[in-house]
Design a protein around this motif. Structure first.
Motif, PDB file in Angstrom:
ATOM      1  N   GLN A 104      -8.748 -82.477 -11.131  1.00 37.09           N
ATOM      2  CA  GLN A 104      -7.610 -83.270 -11.577  1.00 37.09           C
ATOM      3  C   GLN A 104      -8.093 -84.671 -11.939  1.00 37.09           C
ATOM      4  O   GLN A 104      -9.202 -85.075 -11.589  1.00 37.09           O
ATOM      5  N   ASN A 105      -7.228 -85.402 -12.640  1.00 36.80           N
ATOM      6  CA  ASN A 105      -7.519 -86.790 -12.964  1.00 36.80           C
ATOM      7  C   ASN A 105      -6.837 -87.679 -11.933  1.00 36.80           C
ATOM      8  O   ASN A 105      -5.616 -87.817 -11.929  1.00 36.80           O
ATOM      9  N   ASN A 106      -7.626 -88.244 -11.031  1.00 37.38           N
ATOM     10  CA  ASN A 106      -7.109 -89.168 -10.013  1.00 37.38           C
ATOM     11  C   ASN A 106      -7.053 -90.571 -10.641  1.00 37.38           C
ATOM     12  O   ASN A 106      -7.914 -91.408 -10.421  1.00 37.38           O
ATOM     13  N   ASP A 165      -9.951 -95.471  -8.206  1.00 44.86           N
ATOM     14  CA  ASP A 165     -10.009 -94.080  -7.744  1.00 44.86           C
ATOM     15  C   ASP A 165     -11.118 -93.330  -8.488  1.00 44.86           C
ATOM     16  O   ASP A 165     -11.880 -93.910  -9.254  1.00 44.86           O
ATOM     17  N   TYR A 166     -11.184 -91.999  -8.284  1.00 43.78           N
ATOM     18  CA  TYR A 166     -12.216 -91.172  -8.892  1.00 43.78           C
ATOM     19  C   TYR A 166     -12.062 -91.003 -10.399  1.00 43.78           C
ATOM     20  O   TYR A 166     -13.029 -90.627 -11.063  1.00 43.78           O
ATOM     21  N   THR A 214     -12.012 -85.625 -11.850  1.00 43.94           N
ATOM     22  CA  THR A 214     -12.742 -85.121 -10.682  1.00 43.94           C
ATOM     23  C   THR A 214     -12.818 -83.602 -10.721  1.00 43.94           C
ATOM     24  O   THR A 214     -11.827 -82.934 -11.026  1.00 43.94           O
ATOM     25  N   LEU A 236     -18.236 -82.232  -4.762  1.00 40.71           N
ATOM     26  CA  LEU A 236     -17.270 -83.038  -5.508  1.00 40.71           C
ATOM     27  C   LEU A 236     -17.999 -83.939  -6.496  1.00 40.71           C
ATOM     28  O   LEU A 236     -19.021 -84.554  -6.160  1.00 40.71           O
ATOM     29  N   GLY A 289     -17.023 -87.039  -9.048  1.00 41.14           N
ATOM     30  CA  GLY A 289     -15.985 -87.978  -9.440  1.00 41.14           C
ATOM     31  C   GLY A 289     -16.464 -88.977 -10.474  1.00 41.14           C
ATOM     32  O   GLY A 289     -17.671 -89.177 -10.665  1.00 41.14           O
ATOM     33  N   MET A 294      -6.897 -79.729   0.530  1.00 37.22           N
ATOM     34  CA  MET A 294      -6.757 -80.601  -0.640  1.00 37.22           C
ATOM     35  C   MET A 294      -7.235 -79.909  -1.908  1.00 37.22           C
ATOM     36  O   MET A 294      -8.107 -79.049  -1.880  1.00 37.22           O
ATOM     37  N   GLY A 303      -8.437 -80.932  -5.952  1.00 39.12           N
ATOM     38  CA  GLY A 303      -8.756 -81.932  -6.950  1.00 39.12           C
ATOM     39  C   GLY A 303      -9.063 -83.306  -6.405  1.00 39.12           C
ATOM     40  O   GLY A 303      -9.249 -84.257  -7.181  1.00 39.12           O
ATOM     41  N   ASP A 304      -9.136 -83.437  -5.112  1.00 40.07           N
ATOM     42  CA  ASP A 304      -9.343 -84.742  -4.487  1.00 40.07           C
ATOM     43  C   ASP A 304      -9.778 -84.527  -3.039  1.00 40.07           C
ATOM     44  O   ASP A 304      -9.404 -83.535  -2.408  1.00 40.07           O
ATOM     45  N   TYR A 305     -10.594 -85.442  -2.558  1.00 37.95           N
ATOM     46  CA  TYR A 305     -10.949 -85.515  -1.141  1.00 37.95           C
ATOM     47  C   TYR A 305     -11.443 -86.938  -0.923  1.00 37.95           C
ATOM     48  O   TYR A 305     -12.124 -87.489  -1.791  1.00 37.95           O
TER      49      TYR A 305
END
Length: 231
Positions: A122-124, A129-130, A133, A148, A150, A199, A201-203
């Motif tokens: 996903q786009n954070n 932010d990342y 990602t 991951l 990013g 989670m 798309g993000d961590y």
């Protein structure tokens, strides 16, 4: 044996199963080790707060050192996160960096170092932010590992599907520009996790320093995969 011990044992038993994350050649590439702790008095808050100025500082350091890549950050207690309110939690600010950053030009290719599948992406899209990602899932014998990536380009997320297979050394992404990567100088945040804790798309890549021991149980040293000789 804990999970980090299992990972080390698997890598030792399967050395040729581990590929590259970037086009790093230990015989020819000189890595520049960045220090983003309070010990680095050269990097002032004005530079950190201005993405373009910060990027020029990074590029100057790399050029001065004759390095294609700058690296560092695993379990580093960083001061630079003062640039974004994203990391200023109420009781204790988040300053402990969990991954390794690989600083390089926007557009630099990023590869899957292990066979696996696309777990999520996903786009954070928040300041600091990342940005775009990707998270991959790898089955290493009885051990499950997640990786991951990013601060990618937006184009890196195109045509991805969850569950999609990837193979070792397959290009999966490219580094994003300041405009698309969370407003950072171009770099890759590379991180390993044993448990995604539900989670997608993000961590977290930056946590409270008081949580270090907790996260050491879930976040092994990414250099076990990167194999950068200066870390």
């Amino acid at each position: 044996m804990n999970r980090t011990g299992q990972l080390i044992a698997w890598i030792k038993a399967n050395p040729y199963a581990v590929g590259k994350v970037v086009d790093y050649n230990p015989a020819t590439d000189r890595l520049y080790a960045f220090d983003f702790t309070s010990a680095n008095t050269e990097l002032d808050t004005g530079t950190i707060a201005d993405s373009a100025r910060f990027s020029r500082w990074i590029n100057h350091k790399l050029k001065e050192a004759g390095s294609r890549y700058g690296v560092g950050g695993y379990m580093e207690h960083r001061t630079l996160y003062v640039r974004s309110p994203l990391f200023d939690t109420d009781d204790e600010p988040r300053r402990l960096h969990l991954g390794i950053d690989v600083w390089a030009d926007a557009g630099t290719p990023v590869y899957a170092p292990l066979d696996g599948t696309v777990h999520s992406f996903q786009n954070n899209n928040n300041f600091g932010d990342y940005g775009p990602t990707i998270i991959l899932q790898h089955h290493l014998g009885e051990l499950t590992l997640y990786s991951l990536y990013g601060h990618l380009s937006c184009e890196s997320l195109n045509r991805l599907t969850m569950g999609q297979s990837v193979v070792k050394n397959q290009q999966i992404a490219a580094l994003g520009s300041i405009a698309e990567n969370g407003q950072w100088p171009p770099h890759l945040h590379f991180q390993l996790m044993f448990d995604m804790e539900g989670m997608l798309g993000d961590y977290p890549g930056v946590v409270r320093f008081s949580e270090k021991e907790k996260y050491l149980q879930n976040i092994p040293d990414p250099n076990l995969i990167l194999k950068f000789n200066t870390l």
